[in-house]
Design an enzyme around this catalytic site. Structure first.
Site, PDB file in Angstrom:
ATOM      1  N   PRO A 101       1.001  -1.380  -0.071  1.00 40.61           N
ATOM      2  CA  PRO A 101       0.127   0.021   0.000  1.00 40.61           C
ATOM      3  C   PRO A 101       0.648   1.197   0.098  1.00 40.61           C
ATOM      4  CG  PRO A 101      -0.799  -1.682   1.697  1.00 40.61           C
ATOM      5  CD  PRO A 101       0.713  -2.000   1.077  1.00 40.61           C
ATOM      6  N   LYS A 102       0.194   2.397  -0.798  1.00 39.78           N
ATOM      7  CA  LYS A 102       0.974   3.446  -0.606  1.00 39.78           C
ATOM      8  C   LYS A 102       0.279   4.392   0.580  1.00 39.78           C
ATOM      9  CE  LYS A 102       2.425   7.427  -3.394  1.00 39.78           C
ATOM     10  NZ  LYS A 102       2.238   8.547  -2.265  1.00 39.78           N
ATOM     11  N   TRP A 103       0.972   4.742   1.685  1.00 39.07           N
ATOM     12  CA  TRP A 103       0.519   5.225   2.855  1.00 39.07           C
ATOM     13  C   TRP A 103       0.508   6.812   2.596  1.00 39.07           C
ATOM     14  CZ3 TRP A 103      -1.544   2.033   6.329  1.00 39.07           C
ATOM     15  CH2 TRP A 103      -1.045   0.837   6.331  1.00 39.07           C
ATOM     16  N   ASP A 108      -3.178   5.975  -0.345  1.00 40.73           N
ATOM     17  CA  ASP A 108      -2.745   6.807  -1.546  1.00 40.73           C
ATOM     18  C   ASP A 108      -2.797   5.769  -2.794  1.00 40.73           C
ATOM     19  OD1 ASP A 108      -3.038   9.482  -2.381  1.00 40.73           O
ATOM     20  OD2 ASP A 108      -0.638   9.632  -2.254  1.00 40.73           O
ATOM     21  N   GLY A 109      -2.946   4.659  -2.898  1.00 40.63           N
ATOM     22  CA  GLY A 109      -2.524   3.960  -3.796  1.00 40.63           C
ATOM     23  C   GLY A 109      -1.872   2.693  -3.765  1.00 40.63           C
TER      24      GLY A 109
END
Length: 224
Positions: free
Chosen positions: A34-36, A181-182
């Site tokens: 995950p993009k934190w 965020d992605g």
């Protein structure tokens, strides 16, 4: 603080791509996570000495006293980590609340540390003990990170990862509701290269309402 990797450290970066990348097109494959949505943060620990620096090498230590305490309790005695500082409210990441933590007044910092405590999500290990790991492939650094933080507890976490692009696709849709965020994809064989866009990121595209204002001169007016 004589560590094998010393500040300042410019974090490794990611370049934007459309869609979750195919691991077969990257030598050695990819790891997805995950993009934190938080503050990028490099953590240096040498015994009781803890330093936290931002993506631009700005000192963050004084703003997050609760994390300094957590790092002393949860991290290996001598290490350097790359990760993200986040604040969650009711199970959702709140970047605006996190921004409020950067405040000049010590009393305000102490209050916010109690009211909106931060967490740290580690996703890379740059050094451990006397070992500089930046030249090692990410696959090895990830394994060392998981081992080093296996006994860590809240608010220190290790990010989830997968080698399956189908799972990464699910995460991309599933985690948006939690404020992430992605998705980030990391080449398994890549070393840690400071300030280099070695990683790949797929970000959510969010619509925004905007008002555009303008004016035009009357035919009798003279622009200055």
């Amino acid at each position: 603080m004589p560590l094998p990797v010393m500040p300042p450290v410019r974090p490794m970066l990611a370049k934007s791509v459309k869609g979750v990348p195919d691991p077969s097109k990257v030598d050695g494959g990819l790891s997805y996570e995950p993009k934190w949505d938080g503050f990028r943060c490099i953590v240096f620990r040498d015994g009781d000495t803890v330093e936290m620096t931002s993506r631009n090498t700005r000192d963050l230590t004084r703003y997050f006293p609760e994390l300094v305490t957590a790092f002393r309790e949860n991290l290996p005695d001598r290490c350097v980590l790359d990760g993200e500082i986040i604040v969650a409210v009711d199970g959702r990441l709140e970047f605006e609340v996190l921004q409020e933590r950067i405040h000049p007044a010590a009393s305000r910092i102490t209050l916010l540390a109690e009211q909106t405590p931060a967490s740290y999500v580690a996703f890379d290990l740059l050094a451990l003990g006397d070992d500089d790991l930046t030249g090692e492939p990410f696959e090895l650094r990830r394994a060392r990170l998981v081992e080093a933080l296996q006994d860590a507890s809240d608010p220190v976490h290790t990010t989830r990862t997968t080698l399956d692009p189908a799972v990464a696709e699910e995460w991309f849709g599933q985690f948006e509701g939690a404020g992430l965020d992605g998705v980030v994809a990391k080449p398994l064989r890549a070393p840690y290269e400071q300030n280099a866009r070695t990683m790949l990121k797929v970000k959510h595209e969010r619509p925004a309402d905007a008002v555009v204002a303008g004016y035009r001169f009357h035919k009798t007016s003279t622009p200055e």
